[in-house]
Every structure is written in structure tokens, then in C-alpha cells.
Design a protein around this motif. Sequence first.
Motif, short mmCIF file in Angstrom:
data_model
loop_
_atom_site.label_atom_id
_atom_site.label_comp_id
_atom_site.label_asym_id
_atom_site.label_seq_id
_atom_site.Cartn_x
_atom_site.Cartn_y
_atom_site.Cartn_z
N ARG A 199 24.10 48.12 44.81
CA ARG A 199 24.20 48.79 43.51
C ARG A 199 24.92 50.13 43.58
O ARG A 199 25.68 50.47 42.67
CB ARG A 199 22.81 48.97 42.90
CG ARG A 199 22.22 47.67 42.43
CD ARG A 199 20.87 47.83 41.81
NE ARG A 199 20.31 46.50 41.54
CZ ARG A 199 19.07 46.28 41.21
NH1 ARG A 199 18.21 47.29 41.10
NH2 ARG A 199 18.65 45.06 41.00
N GLN A 203 28.32 39.72 30.53
CA GLN A 203 27.66 40.88 31.14
C GLN A 203 28.39 42.16 30.76
O GLN A 203 29.62 42.21 30.70
CB GLN A 203 27.63 40.76 32.65
CG GLN A 203 26.75 39.63 33.14
CD GLN A 203 26.76 39.55 34.64
OE1 GLN A 203 27.80 39.59 35.26
NE2 GLN A 203 25.58 39.43 35.22
N HIS A 257 36.79 40.62 35.73
CA HIS A 257 36.19 41.78 35.07
C HIS A 257 37.19 42.47 34.15
O HIS A 257 38.39 42.47 34.43
CB HIS A 257 35.66 42.77 36.11
CG HIS A 257 34.57 42.19 36.93
ND1 HIS A 257 34.81 41.58 38.15
CD2 HIS A 257 33.24 42.10 36.72
CE1 HIS A 257 33.66 41.14 38.65
NE2 HIS A 257 32.69 41.44 37.80
N LEU A 295 23.02 47.58 36.34
CA LEU A 295 23.39 46.96 37.60
C LEU A 295 22.33 46.00 38.14
O LEU A 295 22.33 45.66 39.31
CB LEU A 295 23.68 48.05 38.64
CG LEU A 295 24.74 49.08 38.23
CD1 LEU A 295 24.83 50.21 39.24
CD2 LEU A 295 26.09 48.41 38.03
N PHE A 298 28.44 46.05 32.13
CA PHE A 298 28.03 46.78 33.32
C PHE A 298 27.92 48.29 33.14
O PHE A 298 27.02 48.91 33.68
CB PHE A 298 29.01 46.52 34.49
CG PHE A 298 29.13 45.07 34.84
CD1 PHE A 298 28.06 44.39 35.40
CD2 PHE A 298 30.32 44.39 34.62
CE1 PHE A 298 28.18 43.06 35.74
CE2 PHE A 298 30.44 43.05 34.96
CZ PHE A 298 29.37 42.38 35.52
N SER A 299 28.88 48.89 32.41
CA SER A 299 28.86 50.35 32.35
C SER A 299 29.55 50.88 31.10
O SER A 299 30.41 50.22 30.51
CB SER A 299 29.55 50.95 33.58
OG SER A 299 30.93 50.64 33.57
#
Length: 196
Positions: free
Chosen positions: A33, A2, A64, A25, A4-5
Motif C-alpha cells: 500500500r 475502482q 489505469h 488502497l 484509487f485516489s
Amino acid sequence: VQLFSVSIFKWDQNKPIVLSSVFELSNFNIFTRGSAKEVLQWVSSQVVSHSKPGDRHAVLHKEHMCHVIVKHDQLAIAVCTDEEYPQRVAQSLMLKCLDGFCNVHGDKWKQVTQNTDLPTPQLSALLTKYQDPEQADDVTRINKDLGETKEILIKSIDQLLERGEKLDDLMDNAEDLSYQSRAFMKSAEGGCCILI
């Protein structure tokens, strides 16, 4: 995997200035979120502030990762992913995002003094494209294809070995048949067949 940003900053050791950010998100609950976005932005800002111009690294927190590049001109980028996201692909994404940002904004970002969101359409497009690292990155795709080809070859070799064993069994049976046939022909009375 994944992604994410992606956040671009004007580097400052005390408090980096947000220049542009995009988020993906959809895997988060709709009610969380907003909080997830704030946490991702905060983590990105913290990792950038603890970096120095010229740094390029990734920081792991639980499952993460926050990947960071701080250029010598103090333009910085942070990408937040899960732990499984390929680091080389994240680095490639960051370089493309920085190029896209600079192509649109040039050096205008150097005059920014507070958090803002400079419109950079390439960031959203790259964030979407890089959700699947195998499709976005040629080297990752080639490695995957090579892995699949390797598996196919191993299966083929295993099948050939199995066939080889079966052929050996057939040949042994054929030799037995030939021996039995010869024995039968020898024992046949009157010999209508000639033994060769």
C-alpha cells in the motif's frame, strides 16, 4: 470498477505542489500500500505537470486512468481509477472535490509553497461515495435502470412471442377438435345431438 485516489495540486509546470490527497488502497496488499500510494501520487503529479491551465483530460497507462482538470487559476485535481471507471463520473467527482476544497480553503492555497495536506473532509466522503459510480451519479444510475428495463422488456416480448406460438398451436388443435367433433356428430346414429 475502482477509484484509487483524489489529489489536489497547485499547478506548476515543473513540479506541482500537493495541497490535499486521499486514497482508497484496500484492494492492495497491506505490504504494498505504501508503494501504491507513492506511485499514485507520482503519476498524478506527472500528468498534472504535463497539463496546462484550462486542460481537462484523461491519460491511460496499462489498465489505469489518471483523470485531470487544471483550472485557469492553477488549481488542479487528479483522480486515479481503473480503466473501466466511467470518465464522465470521474469528471463529476473532480468538480465536486474542487468545489468542496474551495469552500473550505478559499484562496489560501495560493500562498502554499511546498507539499502539504490541507484538511478537506469532503474529499474522503466523496472518495467513499464514488466507489460505486452507479450510486453516486444519477445519470449512471438512470442508464443502468434503463438497461435493466430494456432487458425486462426484451424478455417479456420474447415470452409473449412464445405464448403467441403456443396459442396458435392451441387454436389449431381447437379447430381440429371442432372438425373431429363435427365428424363424430355426423356419424352418430340416431343423432341425439343437433348439428348447428
